[in-house]
Design a protein around this motif. Structure first.
Motif, short mmCIF file in Angstrom:
data_model
loop_
_atom_site.label_atom_id
_atom_site.label_comp_id
_atom_site.label_asym_id
_atom_site.label_seq_id
_atom_site.Cartn_x
_atom_site.Cartn_y
_atom_site.Cartn_z
N ARG A 1 -1.26 10.44 7.60
CA ARG A 1 -1.74 9.11 7.20
C ARG A 1 -1.04 8.00 7.99
N SER B 1 -4.44 -0.14 -7.07
CA SER B 1 -5.36 0.97 -7.37
C SER B 1 -6.74 0.45 -7.74
N ASP C 1 2.63 4.38 -2.23
CA ASP C 1 3.23 3.87 -0.99
C ASP C 1 3.83 2.48 -1.19
N ALA D 1 -6.02 0.51 -2.47
CA ALA D 1 -5.89 1.94 -2.18
C ALA D 1 -6.99 2.37 -1.22
N GLY D 2 -6.60 3.18 -0.23
CA GLY D 2 -7.53 3.61 0.80
C GLY D 2 -7.54 2.71 2.02
N GLY D 3 -6.91 1.57 1.92
CA GLY D 3 -6.87 0.62 3.02
C GLY D 3 -5.78 0.93 4.03
N SER D 4 -5.62 0.02 4.98
CA SER D 4 -4.67 0.20 6.08
C SER D 4 -3.82 -1.05 6.28
N ASN E 1 -2.48 4.32 7.20
CA ASN E 1 -3.88 4.48 6.78
C ASN E 1 -3.96 5.22 5.46
N SER E 2 -5.10 5.15 4.83
CA SER E 2 -5.33 5.85 3.56
C SER E 2 -4.20 5.58 2.58
N LEU E 3 -3.86 4.34 2.43
CA LEU E 3 -2.73 3.96 1.58
C LEU E 3 -2.99 4.29 0.12
N LYS E 4 -1.90 4.67 -0.55
CA LYS E 4 -1.95 5.03 -1.96
C LYS E 4 -1.03 4.10 -2.75
#
Length: 124
Positions: free
Chosen positions: A67, A124, A90, A14-17, A84-87
């Protein structure tokens, strides 16, 4: 005949790209609209983004605006999806699709050609 081949999926925190690619072969002039969709387990396929080959008009689902960025490289017949800013939400199989019309593009039924999909998992 048009063929679409996606690549670039994988596992990310999470938060990665990640950057997805869709290489288009065949009569690319016949598909002025390219889209990305995704399908999570147990859910329906949903719209992510689209782009017009000519002019570059784009639009996004509200859930990814700010994002994700869709772009195209006309010389390489490639459509990209920078994520970007993956959750964790997604997480899905992502599909590239081609539409024979230069309008619309928000619904999967609007599209005429599909790739095989590339899986994206966000932990996560």
């Amino acid at each position: 005949q048009v063929q679409l081949v996606e690549s670039g999926g994988g596992l990310v925190q999470a938060g990665g790209s990640l950057r997805l690619s869709c290489v288009v072969s065949g009569r690319t002039s016949s598909i002025p609209t390219m889209g990305w969709f995704r399908q999570a387990p147990g859910k329906e396929r949903e719209f992510v983004a689209f782009i017009r080959w000519n002019g570059g008009t784009t639009d996004y689902a509200n859930s990814v605006k700010g994002r994700f960025t869709i772009s195209r490289d006309n010389a390489k017949n490639t459509v990209l999806l920078q994520m970007n800013s993956l959750k964790p939400e997604d997480t899905a199989v992502y599909y590239c699709a081609g539409r024979r019309l230069r309008s619309g593009g928000y619904y999967s039924s609007n599209y005429d050609y599909w790739g095989q999909g590339t899986p994206v998992t966000v932990s996560s």
